[in-house]
Design an enzyme around this catalytic site. Structure first.
Site, PDB file in Angstrom:
ATOM      1  N   THR A  12      59.671  22.973   2.528  1.00 57.18           N
ATOM      2  CA  THR A  12      60.396  23.081   1.426  1.00 57.18           C
ATOM      3  C   THR A  12      60.705  24.767   1.128  1.00 57.18           C
ATOM      4  OG1 THR A  12      59.525  21.375   0.507  1.00 57.18           O
ATOM      5  CG2 THR A  12      60.372  22.723  -1.107  1.00 57.18           C
TER       6      THR A  12
ATOM      7  N   CYS B 272      59.419  12.033  -0.673  1.00 53.50           N
ATOM      8  CA  CYS B 272      59.544  13.084  -1.781  1.00 53.50           C
ATOM      9  C   CYS B 272      60.312  12.482  -2.830  1.00 53.50           C
ATOM     10  CB  CYS B 272      60.232  14.208  -1.407  1.00 53.50           C
ATOM     11  SG  CYS B 272      59.724  14.988   0.076  1.00 53.50           S
TER      12      CYS B 272
HETATM   13  N1  PLP Z   1      63.089  18.772   5.210  1.00 56.66           N
HETATM   14  C1  PLP Z   1      62.877  17.465   5.739  1.00 56.66           C
HETATM   15  C2  PLP Z   1      63.906  16.945   6.873  1.00 56.66           C
HETATM   16  C3  PLP Z   1      61.896  16.795   5.548  1.00 56.66           C
HETATM   17  O1  PLP Z   1      61.664  15.480   5.847  1.00 56.66           O
HETATM   18  C4  PLP Z   1      60.634  17.113   4.627  1.00 56.66           C
HETATM   19  C5  PLP Z   1      59.536  16.567   4.176  1.00 56.66           C
HETATM   20  O2  PLP Z   1      59.727  15.340   4.209  1.00 56.66           O
HETATM   21  C6  PLP Z   1      60.938  18.679   3.993  1.00 56.66           C
HETATM   22  C7  PLP Z   1      62.207  19.128   4.330  1.00 56.66           C
HETATM   23  C8  PLP Z   1      60.107  19.318   3.229  1.00 56.66           C
HETATM   24  O3  PLP Z   1      58.759  19.557   3.963  1.00 56.66           O
HETATM   25  P1  PLP Z   1      57.475  19.691   3.199  1.00 56.66           P
HETATM   26  O4  PLP Z   1      56.791  18.559   2.775  1.00 56.66           O
HETATM   27  O5  PLP Z   1      56.563  20.446   4.250  1.00 56.66           O
HETATM   28  O6  PLP Z   1      57.595  20.607   1.830  1.00 56.66           O
END
Ligand code: PLP
Length: 379
Positions: free
Chosen positions: A70, A323
């Protein structure tokens, strides 16, 4: 328990945990400390930086440790918006990005930026011609994900890189689902910025990195100390970075072997479901797909109910992005493929890891078939 939600997060490798633990007690020193112990930790972080850089054919100076996908995604986009606003206010992305990209784009829209959300084919892949047509003189960034987190579709990264280079537009890719699962070469694919998260490949949560090449300098996103060569303030998550380094080392050493195992298990389960359960549909591409990803819709079934029934049998799958699991509205990714609301809400995401087995796939198939039958009889 049969865990089939590896796109949400992966189990931490015992070796990664073991590597991290001393950095939570014995080696608690601050890596900015100018005494022997601090310097030693700084060296450890720089060794990991070098190994990670080499794994994507980059230079260690181009790797900045972050808190995960993120942060890396937010930084890549907001950095471009800040640095290149004199040139223009147009950003191109796709309609199936993770919310870490989409919501950052919506924020930038609220600040006067114009965002083109490229459509995808029914297989979840962008059309490079469509991308080229969307480019304008004021385009300052192209951000297209490497692999989708819901349907596992792989984008034509090399072609996108070529187009971005032709027009001298920085190219960012969210490689959170791809890094350590498929080989990545930022030079060959002309990638300028790339986001990674450790918990998607056997590392801990809350740590990742952003690659930014020397042509795409990063301005600080967090202000404070001079860590990460003045680009990201804040004392480094030392244990997390050590765990990420170990997880990357293991995953990359076994990349081909693990990918083969996952795709063999995926194909077995996918074919069983599609052949034996009526009114099912595979979402996404057959061949341009992450090795461990299955996404299927069951007509007339609410995925949320099916997931709950499978959980009672100790089988853990999901309906889409972890998420947004609190959000019951149909997935934006499946809608972008052209699915109706009913088919989109009947979609199950099964994401396999290398530690899963063939007998688990058969057990999962039997469980899904009996739950679907039961639900259809009730319906
Ligand atoms: N981008 C993608 C494609 C993801 O699958 C995710 C998490 O599911 C993220 C970004 C976010 O990553 P993080 O959980 O490390 O913040």
């Amino acid at each position: 328990m049969i865990y089939l939600d590896h796109a949400a997060t992966t189990p931490v490798y015992p070796e990664a945990l073991e590597a991290m633990t001393p950095y939570l007690d014995t080696y608690y020193f601050n890596p900015s400390g100018n005494y022997r112990e601090g310097i030693s930790i700084r060296k450890t972080l720089n060794r990991i930086r070098l190994e990670i850089a080499e794994s994507i054919h980059a230079d260690p100076k181009e790797i900045v440790f972050t808190s995960g996908g993120t942060e890396s995604d937010n930084w890549a986009l907001i950095n471009a918006a800040r640095q290149y606003s004199a040139k223009g206010h147009h950003i191109i992305t796709s309609s199936i990005e993770h919310h870490a990209i989409l919501h950052t784009c919506h924020f930038l829209e609220s600040r006067g930026f114009d965002i083109t959300f490229l459509p995808v084919t029914s297989k979840g892949i962008i059309d490079p011609e469509c991308l080229e047509k969307a480019i304008r003189p004021d385009t300052i960034l192209i951000s297209i994900m490497y692999a989708n987190n819901e349907i596992g579709s792989l984008q034509p990264i090399h072609e996108i890189g070529k187009i971005a280079k032709k027009y001298s537009i920085p190219f960012h890719t969210d490689a959170v689902q791809a890094y350590c699962h498929i080989p990545i070469d930022v030079n060959a694919d002309m990638i300028d910025l790339l986001s990674v998260s450790a918990h998607k490949f056997g590392g801990p949560k809350g740590v990742g990195f952003l690659y930014a090449n020397s042509r795409t300098p990063l301005q600080p996103f967090l202000y404070g100390g001079a860590q990460e060569q003045g680009r990201r303030a804040g004392t480094e998550n030392v244990a997390g970075i050590v765990g990420m380094g170990k997880a990357a080392e293991i995953s990359l050493t076994h990349l081909n072997e693990y990918a083969q195992t996952e795709s063999r298990l995926r194909d077995y389960l996918m074919h069983r479901i599609l052949a034996k359960i009526p009114l099912t549909r595979l979402n996404g591409s057959h061949d341009k797909r992450l090795p461990g990803n299955i996404n299927v819709s069951f007509r007339g079934i609410e995925a949320a109910t099916l997931i709950a029934m499978l959980e009672t049998k100790e089988i853990y799958v999901s309906g889409g992005s972890a998420c947004s699991s609190a959000d019951r509205s149909p997935s934006h990714v499946l809608k972008a493929l052209g699915l109706t609301d009913a088919m989109a809400s009947g979609a199950l995401r099964i994401t396999i890891g290398h530690e899963n087995t063939l007998s688990e796939m058969e057990e999962t198939f039997q469980a899904i078939r009996s739950c679907v039958r039961e639900l259809r009889q009730i319906g």
